[in-house]
Design a protein around this motif. Structure first.
Motif, short mmCIF file in Angstrom:
data_model
loop_
_atom_site.label_atom_id
_atom_site.label_comp_id
_atom_site.label_asym_id
_atom_site.label_seq_id
_atom_site.Cartn_x
_atom_site.Cartn_y
_atom_site.Cartn_z
N UNK A 50 75.99 54.64 69.56
CA UNK A 50 76.84 55.48 68.68
C UNK A 50 77.47 54.65 67.58
N UNK A 51 78.00 53.51 67.94
CA UNK A 51 78.66 52.64 66.95
C UNK A 51 77.65 52.08 65.95
N UNK A 52 76.46 51.74 66.41
CA UNK A 52 75.41 51.28 65.49
C UNK A 52 75.04 52.39 64.51
N UNK A 53 74.96 53.61 65.01
CA UNK A 53 74.62 54.75 64.15
C UNK A 53 75.74 55.01 63.15
N UNK A 54 77.00 54.94 63.59
CA UNK A 54 78.13 55.15 62.69
C UNK A 54 78.15 54.08 61.59
N UNK A 55 77.73 52.88 61.92
CA UNK A 55 77.70 51.79 60.95
C UNK A 55 76.50 51.88 60.01
N UNK A 56 75.59 52.79 60.31
CA UNK A 56 74.41 52.96 59.47
C UNK A 56 73.28 52.00 59.78
N UNK A 57 73.36 51.31 60.92
CA UNK A 57 72.33 50.34 61.29
C UNK A 57 71.11 50.98 61.93
N UNK A 58 71.33 52.09 62.65
CA UNK A 58 70.23 52.77 63.34
C UNK A 58 70.30 54.26 63.10
N UNK A 59 69.20 54.93 63.40
CA UNK A 59 69.16 56.39 63.41
C UNK A 59 68.73 56.83 64.80
N UNK A 60 69.13 58.05 65.17
CA UNK A 60 68.73 58.59 66.47
C UNK A 60 68.05 59.93 66.26
N UNK A 61 67.00 60.15 67.04
CA UNK A 61 66.27 61.41 66.97
C UNK A 61 66.01 61.90 68.38
N UNK A 62 66.56 63.01 68.83
CA UNK A 62 67.48 63.87 68.09
C UNK A 62 68.85 63.20 67.94
N UNK A 68 66.12 61.43 76.14
CA UNK A 68 64.96 61.64 75.29
C UNK A 68 65.15 61.11 73.87
N UNK A 69 66.30 60.53 73.60
CA UNK A 69 66.62 60.04 72.26
C UNK A 69 65.86 58.77 71.94
N UNK A 70 65.29 58.73 70.73
CA UNK A 70 64.64 57.53 70.22
C UNK A 70 65.56 56.91 69.16
N UNK A 71 65.80 55.63 69.31
CA UNK A 71 66.69 54.90 68.40
C UNK A 71 65.83 53.99 67.54
N UNK A 72 65.95 54.13 66.22
CA UNK A 72 65.17 53.33 65.29
C UNK A 72 66.10 52.66 64.29
N UNK A 73 65.62 51.59 63.69
CA UNK A 73 66.41 50.95 62.63
C UNK A 73 66.53 51.90 61.46
N UNK A 74 67.67 51.87 60.81
CA UNK A 74 67.87 52.69 59.61
C UNK A 74 66.95 52.18 58.52
N UNK A 75 66.51 53.08 57.65
CA UNK A 75 65.59 52.69 56.58
C UNK A 75 66.26 51.84 55.52
#
Length: 90
Positions: A50-62, A68-75
């Motif tokens: 969650x913190x990585x996503x808030x910082x814009x480092x990763x994205x989560x889908x869904x 079932x969530x896949x975590x990828x590096x932010x573009x």
């Protein structure tokens, strides 16, 4: 926010682990990695993601974080971290 500081190393570790594959990692993969390869508990992974996503480092889908969530590096790399900080942390 003691927990944010306490999990900063975990966030760096997970970020590096996620970056090793172009398709990202699933939450179960990240929890298993935390259990077997770090001193952190698998239960700490979701908050770290969650913190990585808030910082814009990763994205989560869904967006909802579950098994079932896949975590990828932010573009695009996050802009909140100064470039000089990287050297100081390692």
């Amino acid at each position: 926010m003691a927990s944010a500081t306490a999990t900063a190393p975990l966030r760096r570790i997970l970020h590096d682990f996620i970056s090793e594959t172009p398709d990202g990692r699933t939450i179960p993969e990240l929890k298993r990695y935390a259990l077997l390869e770090t001193v952190y508990r698998p239960a700490q992974v979701i908050e770290a993601v969650r913190r990585l996503r808030e910082a814009g480092s990763v994205t989560t889908e869904p967006r909802a974080i579950n098994a079932k969530t896949r975590v990828s590096l932010a573009t695009t790399p996050p802009t909140t971290r100064p470039a000089a900080e990287q050297g100081a942390l390692w």
